[in-house]
Scaffold this motif. Structure first.
Motif, PDB file in Angstrom:
ATOM      1  N   GLY A  68       0.806  -1.215   0.000  1.00 35.05           N
ATOM      2  CA  GLY A  68       0.000   0.000   0.000  1.00 35.05           C
ATOM      3  C   GLY A  68       0.837   1.262   0.000  1.00 35.05           C
ATOM      4  O   GLY A  68       2.050   1.243   0.167  1.00 35.05           O
ATOM      5  N   ALA A  69       0.167   2.377  -0.186  1.00 35.61           N
ATOM      6  CA  ALA A  69       0.836   3.675  -0.187  1.00 35.61           C
ATOM      7  C   ALA A  69       1.577   3.865   1.126  1.00 35.61           C
ATOM      8  O   ALA A  69       1.072   3.538   2.187  1.00 35.61           O
ATOM      9  N   GLY A  70       2.777   4.379   1.070  1.00 37.91           N
ATOM     10  CA  GLY A  70       3.562   4.635   2.265  1.00 37.91           C
ATOM     11  C   GLY A  70       4.623   3.591   2.537  1.00 37.91           C
ATOM     12  O   GLY A  70       5.568   3.863   3.254  1.00 37.91           O
ATOM     13  N   ALA A  71       4.485   2.388   2.014  1.00 41.47           N
ATOM     14  CA  ALA A  71       5.501   1.358   2.225  1.00 41.47           C
ATOM     15  C   ALA A  71       6.660   1.627   1.279  1.00 41.47           C
ATOM     16  O   ALA A  71       6.477   1.711   0.073  1.00 41.47           O
ATOM     17  N   LEU A  72       7.854   1.809   1.847  1.00 39.58           N
ATOM     18  CA  LEU A  72       9.025   2.135   1.047  1.00 39.58           C
ATOM     19  C   LEU A  72      10.096   1.050   1.077  1.00 39.58           C
ATOM     20  O   LEU A  72      10.908   0.970   0.168  1.00 39.58           O
ATOM     21  N   ALA A  73      10.111   0.262   2.151  1.00 42.37           N
ATOM     22  CA  ALA A  73      11.135  -0.773   2.293  1.00 42.37           C
ATOM     23  C   ALA A  73      10.549  -1.943   3.054  1.00 42.37           C
ATOM     24  O   ALA A  73       9.494  -1.839   3.674  1.00 42.37           O
ATOM     25  N   GLU A  74      11.274  -3.065   2.977  1.00 38.09           N
ATOM     26  CA  GLU A  74      10.833  -4.277   3.635  1.00 38.09           C
ATOM     27  C   GLU A  74      12.009  -4.915   4.358  1.00 38.09           C
ATOM     28  O   GLU A  74      13.117  -4.980   3.834  1.00 38.09           O
ATOM     29  N   LEU A  75      11.748  -5.367   5.571  1.00 43.45           N
ATOM     30  CA  LEU A  75      12.696  -6.146   6.345  1.00 43.45           C
ATOM     31  C   LEU A  75      12.105  -7.539   6.493  1.00 43.45           C
ATOM     32  O   LEU A  75      11.027  -7.698   7.062  1.00 43.45           O
ATOM     33  N   LYS A  76      12.784  -8.533   5.966  1.00 46.16           N
ATOM     34  CA  LYS A  76      12.305  -9.914   6.052  1.00 46.16           C
ATOM     35  C   LYS A  76      13.269 -10.690   6.936  1.00 46.16           C
ATOM     36  O   LYS A  76      14.457 -10.798   6.622  1.00 46.16           O
ATOM     37  N   ILE A  77      12.757 -11.221   8.037  1.00 49.12           N
ATOM     38  CA  ILE A  77      13.594 -11.995   8.954  1.00 49.12           C
ATOM     39  C   ILE A  77      13.674 -13.414   8.414  1.00 49.12           C
ATOM     40  O   ILE A  77      12.680 -14.124   8.358  1.00 49.12           O
ATOM     41  N   VAL A  78      14.877 -13.785   7.975  1.00 48.47           N
ATOM     42  CA  VAL A  78      15.063 -15.063   7.287  1.00 48.47           C
ATOM     43  C   VAL A  78      15.654 -16.150   8.178  1.00 48.47           C
ATOM     44  O   VAL A  78      15.589 -17.331   7.834  1.00 48.47           O
ATOM     45  N   ALA A  79      16.233 -15.769   9.322  1.00 49.21           N
ATOM     46  CA  ALA A  79      16.785 -16.751  10.253  1.00 49.21           C
ATOM     47  C   ALA A  79      16.806 -16.148  11.642  1.00 49.21           C
ATOM     48  O   ALA A  79      16.945 -14.941  11.801  1.00 49.21           O
ATOM     49  N   GLY A  80      16.670 -17.002  12.656  1.00 49.84           N
ATOM     50  CA  GLY A  80      16.710 -16.544  14.038  1.00 49.84           C
ATOM     51  C   GLY A  80      15.369 -16.708  14.719  1.00 49.84           C
ATOM     52  O   GLY A  80      14.409 -17.220  14.135  1.00 49.84           O
ATOM     53  N   PRO A  81      15.275 -16.247  15.968  1.00 53.35           N
ATOM     54  CA  PRO A  81      14.056 -16.432  16.763  1.00 53.35           C
ATOM     55  C   PRO A  81      12.798 -15.831  16.143  1.00 53.35           C
ATOM     56  O   PRO A  81      11.706 -16.322  16.388  1.00 53.35           O
ATOM     57  N   ASP A  82      12.924 -14.776  15.353  1.00 56.34           N
ATOM     58  CA  ASP A  82      11.747 -14.128  14.755  1.00 56.34           C
ATOM     59  C   ASP A  82      11.608 -14.456  13.266  1.00 56.34           C
ATOM     60  O   ASP A  82      10.895 -13.758  12.545  1.00 56.34           O
ATOM     61  N   ALA A  83      12.270 -15.509  12.792  1.00 55.66           N
ATOM     62  CA  ALA A  83      12.215 -15.888  11.377  1.00 55.66           C
ATOM     63  C   ALA A  83      10.777 -16.068  10.918  1.00 55.66           C
ATOM     64  O   ALA A  83       9.920 -16.538  11.664  1.00 55.66           O
ATOM     65  N   GLY A  84      10.537 -15.664   9.680  1.00 62.10           N
ATOM     66  CA  GLY A  84       9.224 -15.809   9.089  1.00 62.10           C
ATOM     67  C   GLY A  84       8.409 -14.531   9.096  1.00 62.10           C
ATOM     68  O   GLY A  84       7.383 -14.450   8.441  1.00 62.10           O
ATOM     69  N   HIS A  85       8.867 -13.523   9.818  1.00 59.97           N
ATOM     70  CA  HIS A  85       8.148 -12.247   9.857  1.00 59.97           C
ATOM     71  C   HIS A  85       8.689 -11.296   8.798  1.00 59.97           C
ATOM     72  O   HIS A  85       9.879 -11.296   8.489  1.00 59.97           O
ATOM     73  N   THR A  86       7.792 -10.488   8.244  1.00 57.69           N
ATOM     74  CA  THR A  86       8.150  -9.441   7.292  1.00 57.69           C
ATOM     75  C   THR A  86       7.608  -8.131   7.820  1.00 57.69           C
ATOM     76  O   THR A  86       6.475  -8.071   8.291  1.00 57.69           O
ATOM     77  N   PHE A  87       8.427  -7.073   7.767  1.00 59.05           N
ATOM     78  CA  PHE A  87       8.043  -5.760   8.245  1.00 59.05           C
ATOM     79  C   PHE A  87       8.167  -4.773   7.095  1.00 59.05           C
ATOM     80  O   PHE A  87       9.224  -4.660   6.488  1.00 59.05           O
ATOM     81  N   ARG A  88       7.099  -4.080   6.802  1.00 56.67           N
ATOM     82  CA  ARG A  88       7.126  -3.046   5.771  1.00 56.67           C
ATOM     83  C   ARG A  88       7.224  -1.702   6.471  1.00 56.67           C
ATOM     84  O   ARG A  88       6.498  -1.447   7.441  1.00 56.67           O
ATOM     85  N   VAL A  89       8.123  -0.837   6.012  1.00 58.15           N
ATOM     86  CA  VAL A  89       8.354   0.438   6.693  1.00 58.15           C
ATOM     87  C   VAL A  89       8.130   1.615   5.758  1.00 58.15           C
ATOM     88  O   VAL A  89       8.311   1.495   4.546  1.00 58.15           O
ATOM     89  N   GLY A  90       7.736   2.721   6.352  1.00 57.77           N
ATOM     90  CA  GLY A  90       7.526   3.958   5.619  1.00 57.77           C
ATOM     91  C   GLY A  90       8.678   4.920   5.839  1.00 57.77           C
ATOM     92  O   GLY A  90       9.801   4.510   6.122  1.00 57.77           O
ATOM     93  N   ALA A  91       8.388   6.205   5.768  1.00 63.85           N
ATOM     94  CA  ALA A  91       9.421   7.231   5.820  1.00 63.85           C
ATOM     95  C   ALA A  91       9.878   7.579   7.237  1.00 63.85           C
ATOM     96  O   ALA A  91      10.948   8.158   7.405  1.00 63.85           O
ATOM     97  N   GLN A  92       9.108   7.233   8.252  1.00 66.92           N
ATOM     98  CA  GLN A  92       9.478   7.573   9.630  1.00 66.92           C
ATOM     99  C   GLN A  92      10.562   6.629  10.140  1.00 66.92           C
ATOM    100  O   GLN A  92      10.573   5.450   9.791  1.00 66.92           O
ATOM    101  N   PRO A  93      11.485   7.121  10.988  1.00 66.69           N
ATOM    102  CA  PRO A  93      12.513   6.242  11.561  1.00 66.69           C
ATOM    103  C   PRO A  93      11.882   5.093  12.341  1.00 66.69           C
ATOM    104  O   PRO A  93      10.820   5.246  12.952  1.00 66.69           O
TER     105      PRO A  93
END
Length: 123
Positions: A25-50
């Motif tokens: 959707g509008a506002g999503a600029l980047a993606e963090l995909k956790i590929v290994a470790g305790p939180d593996a399988g999660h994807t986080f989409r981030v916008g312009a805010q820190p």
């Protein structure tokens, strides 16, 4: 003593604050995909805010990993480029296997935060 295990992921995309945008959707600029470790399988989409990353509940992105500091790192957009900044974490932040204090991110970079291995990509 039993080994710590994170709860099973509820889905493959987690929205952890108003800054996170599910889907493309509008506002999503980047993606963090956790590929290994305790939180593996999660994807986080981030916008312009820190986005501050760590174990503490006041972070925008909370990792459930005992090797992650309370306030571990910050992902921030500067003009048109994302940077990651280590916030003085105990175990450090790595980008492509190299310890960093601050680093510009490029698509495909692998970030290590605690025991989690995260792939960065722009949308």
């Amino acid at each position: 003593m039993p080994v710590w295990q994170p709860p099973a992921p509820a889905s493959d995309t987690m929205v952890v604050s108003g800054n996170q945008v599910p889907g493309h959707g509008a506002g999503a600029l980047a993606e963090l995909k956790i590929v290994a470790g305790p939180d593996a399988g999660h994807t986080f989409r981030v916008g312009a805010q820190p986005v501050r990353v760590g174990r503490a509940s006041d972070n925008e992105l909370i990792l459930r990993d005992p090797a992650t500091s309370g306030h571990h790192a910050r992902l921030e957009l500067r003009t048109t480029q994302f940077f990651i900044v280590d916030l003085g974490s105990t175990n450090g932040t790595l980008v492509n296997g190299e310890p960093i204090q601050e680093r510009e991110l490029r698509g495909g970079d692998r970030i290590t935060i605690g025991q989690n291995s995260v792939t960065f990509s722009t949308l």
